[in-house]
Design a protein around this motif. Sequence first.
Motif, PDB file in Angstrom:
ATOM      1  N   ILE A  13       0.867  -1.183   0.000  1.00 51.33           N
ATOM      2  CA  ILE A  13       0.000   0.000   0.000  1.00 51.33           C
ATOM      3  C   ILE A  13       0.899   1.226   0.000  1.00 51.33           C
ATOM      4  N   ASP A  14       0.804   2.026  -1.052  1.00 48.31           N
ATOM      5  CA  ASP A  14       1.718   3.169  -1.156  1.00 48.31           C
ATOM      6  C   ASP A  14       1.163   4.391  -0.411  1.00 48.31           C
ATOM      7  N   GLN A  15       1.960   5.452  -0.353  1.00 45.22           N
ATOM      8  CA  GLN A  15       1.593   6.638   0.433  1.00 45.22           C
ATOM      9  C   GLN A  15       0.283   7.280  -0.009  1.00 45.22           C
ATOM     10  N   PRO A  16       0.075   7.514  -1.312  1.00 44.99           N
ATOM     11  CA  PRO A  16      -1.199   8.138  -1.705  1.00 44.99           C
ATOM     12  C   PRO A  16      -2.401   7.288  -1.326  1.00 44.99           C
ATOM     13  N   ALA A  17      -2.293   5.962  -1.477  1.00 50.16           N
ATOM     14  CA  ALA A  17      -3.417   5.083  -1.118  1.00 50.16           C
ATOM     15  C   ALA A  17      -3.683   5.158   0.382  1.00 50.16           C
ATOM     16  N   LEU A  18      -2.630   5.193   1.187  1.00 55.50           N
ATOM     17  CA  LEU A  18      -2.799   5.310   2.638  1.00 55.50           C
ATOM     18  C   LEU A  18      -3.498   6.622   2.982  1.00 55.50           C
ATOM     19  N   GLN A  19      -3.018   7.704   2.415  1.00 52.68           N
ATOM     20  CA  GLN A  19      -3.572   9.016   2.765  1.00 52.68           C
ATOM     21  C   GLN A  19      -5.030   9.158   2.311  1.00 52.68           C
ATOM     22  N   ASN A  20      -5.345   8.650   1.116  1.00 55.60           N
ATOM     23  CA  ASN A  20      -6.739   8.708   0.646  1.00 55.60           C
ATOM     24  C   ASN A  20      -7.668   7.950   1.574  1.00 55.60           C
ATOM     25  N   ILE A  22      -7.192   7.134   4.692  1.00 54.40           N
ATOM     26  CA  ILE A  22      -7.259   7.724   6.037  1.00 54.40           C
ATOM     27  C   ILE A  22      -8.169   8.958   6.033  1.00 54.40           C
ATOM     28  N   GLN A  23      -8.123   9.739   4.970  1.00 56.08           N
ATOM     29  CA  GLN A  23      -9.055  10.874   4.862  1.00 56.08           C
ATOM     30  C   GLN A  23     -10.496  10.378   4.903  1.00 56.08           C
ATOM     31  N   ALA A  24     -10.772   9.292   4.165  1.00 55.66           N
ATOM     32  CA  ALA A  24     -12.141   8.755   4.117  1.00 55.66           C
ATOM     33  C   ALA A  24     -12.548   8.202   5.483  1.00 55.66           C
ATOM     34  N   LEU A  25     -11.624   7.499   6.154  1.00 56.90           N
ATOM     35  CA  LEU A  25     -11.928   6.966   7.483  1.00 56.90           C
ATOM     36  C   LEU A  25     -12.231   8.101   8.458  1.00 56.90           C
ATOM     37  N   ALA A  26     -11.430   9.154   8.413  1.00 60.50           N
ATOM     38  CA  ALA A  26     -11.627  10.286   9.324  1.00 60.50           C
ATOM     39  C   ALA A  26     -13.003  10.906   9.102  1.00 60.50           C
ATOM     40  N   ALA A  27     -13.394  11.049   7.848  1.00 61.73           N
ATOM     41  CA  ALA A  27     -14.700  11.644   7.542  1.00 61.73           C
ATOM     42  C   ALA A  27     -15.826  10.745   8.055  1.00 61.73           C
ATOM     43  N   GLU A  28     -15.657   9.439   7.864  1.00 64.36           N
ATOM     44  CA  GLU A  28     -16.675   8.486   8.325  1.00 64.36           C
ATOM     45  C   GLU A  28     -16.793   8.529   9.851  1.00 64.36           C
ATOM     46  N   ILE A  29     -15.666   8.544  10.532  1.00 70.72           N
ATOM     47  CA  ILE A  29     -15.664   8.573  12.002  1.00 70.72           C
ATOM     48  C   ILE A  29     -16.305   9.874  12.496  1.00 70.72           C
ATOM     49  N   GLU A  30     -15.923  10.980  11.896  1.00 69.21           N
ATOM     50  CA  GLU A  30     -16.473  12.262  12.352  1.00 69.21           C
ATOM     51  C   GLU A  30     -17.981  12.341  12.134  1.00 69.21           C
ATOM     52  N   ALA A  31     -18.447  11.747  11.043  1.00 65.91           N
ATOM     53  CA  ALA A  31     -19.903  11.738  10.812  1.00 65.91           C
ATOM     54  C   ALA A  31     -20.591  10.882  11.864  1.00 65.91           C
ATOM     55  N   ASP A  32     -19.993   9.739  12.197  1.00 62.53           N
ATOM     56  CA  ASP A  32     -20.611   8.836  13.182  1.00 62.53           C
ATOM     57  C   ASP A  32     -20.634   9.437  14.587  1.00 62.53           C
ATOM     58  N   TYR A  33     -19.663  10.277  14.882  1.00 56.44           N
ATOM     59  CA  TYR A  33     -19.590  10.887  16.221  1.00 56.44           C
ATOM     60  C   TYR A  33     -20.085  12.338  16.212  1.00 56.44           C
ATOM     61  N   ALA A  34     -20.926  12.666  15.226  1.00 57.71           N
ATOM     62  CA  ALA A  34     -21.369  14.057  15.073  1.00 57.71           C
ATOM     63  C   ALA A  34     -22.082  14.595  16.308  1.00 57.71           C
ATOM     64  N   ASP A  35     -22.660  13.678  17.100  1.00 56.77           N
ATOM     65  CA  ASP A  35     -23.456  14.127  18.250  1.00 56.77           C
ATOM     66  C   ASP A  35     -22.646  14.376  19.512  1.00 56.77           C
ATOM     67  N   THR A  36     -21.338  14.148  19.479  1.00 57.95           N
ATOM     68  CA  THR A  36     -20.552  14.360  20.696  1.00 57.95           C
ATOM     69  C   THR A  36     -19.273  15.142  20.403  1.00 57.95           C
ATOM     70  N   ASP A  37     -18.849  15.935  21.357  1.00 59.33           N
ATOM     71  CA  ASP A  37     -17.555  16.603  21.265  1.00 59.33           C
ATOM     72  C   ASP A  37     -16.560  15.944  22.210  1.00 59.33           C
ATOM     73  N   ASP A  38     -16.910  14.733  22.644  1.00 56.84           N
ATOM     74  CA  ASP A  38     -16.087  14.074  23.648  1.00 56.84           C
ATOM     75  C   ASP A  38     -15.466  12.783  23.135  1.00 56.84           C
ATOM     76  N   LEU A  39     -14.991  12.794  21.900  1.00 57.89           N
ATOM     77  CA  LEU A  39     -14.357  11.594  21.353  1.00 57.89           C
ATOM     78  C   LEU A  39     -12.934  11.450  21.893  1.00 57.89           C
ATOM     79  N   LEU A  40     -12.611  10.235  22.348  1.00 56.24           N
ATOM     80  CA  LEU A  40     -11.259   9.939  22.834  1.00 56.24           C
ATOM     81  C   LEU A  40     -10.637   8.863  21.954  1.00 56.24           C
ATOM     82  N   LEU A  41      -9.545   9.189  21.269  1.00 59.09           N
ATOM     83  CA  LEU A  41      -8.830   8.200  20.465  1.00 59.09           C
ATOM     84  C   LEU A  41      -7.750   7.566  21.328  1.00 59.09           C
TER      85      LEU A  41
END
Length: 188
Positions: A13-20, A22-41
């Motif tokens: 898995i090359d760098q561009p594939a990783l970054q693409n 991860i951007q999609a995962l971040a967007a998905e996670i942020e949408a799923d946690y839209a109701d809270t400002d208390d996310l802990l990674l």
Amino acid sequence: MRNLHDDIASVLIDQPALQNRIQALAAEIEADYADTDDLLLICVLKGAYIFLGDLSRAMTRPHHLDFMGTSSYGRGTTSSGAVQIIMDLKAPLDGRHVLIVEDIIDSGRTLAYLRRNLLARAPASLRICTLLNKPSRREVPVDVDYVGFDIPDEFVVGYGLDFDELYRNLPYIAILKPELFAHLMNHP
Ligand code: IMP
Ligand code: MG
């Protein structure tokens, strides 16, 4: 002078594939946690440190970070089965929305143990995000909420993942030349 890139047989898995991804995962996670400002990674050290860094920076909403260390494979390439916490979280989890950030799920033993351990601390919610998943290697079932990439049964290094504590700094996910680890392999 030794160059780690010379030890690589192929890049999975090359760098561009990783970054693409991860951007999609971040967007998905942020949408799923839209109701809270208390996310802990929670970053599972050491392997997830680079993934956590990129995932966290791909997010635009507020979140907190904590770190946890689990026992590693030592010099081999398969898990001994026993999981140990070698560094614990700084803060309690009760009432928090917790997302475990892991580098790879192989047998599933580490995450099955971590999930049980962290659930006992009474978080408001607990989910799992892994960059890599090797479904064909699973020995213990684990419910994974976010997966970056399903990969075949190959031992991989780079982007945080090590072999014998090296190769973590490679900016891609790669397969090592077999002669480098053949003597340590205990895959069936
Ligand atoms: P599990 O407990 O067997 O699921 O193993 C999980 C841990 O083993 C991961 O967090 C990694 O640290 C390590 N691991 C599993 N497969 C690989 C690999 O292909 N390369 C590097 N580390 C691995
Ligand atoms: Mg790990």
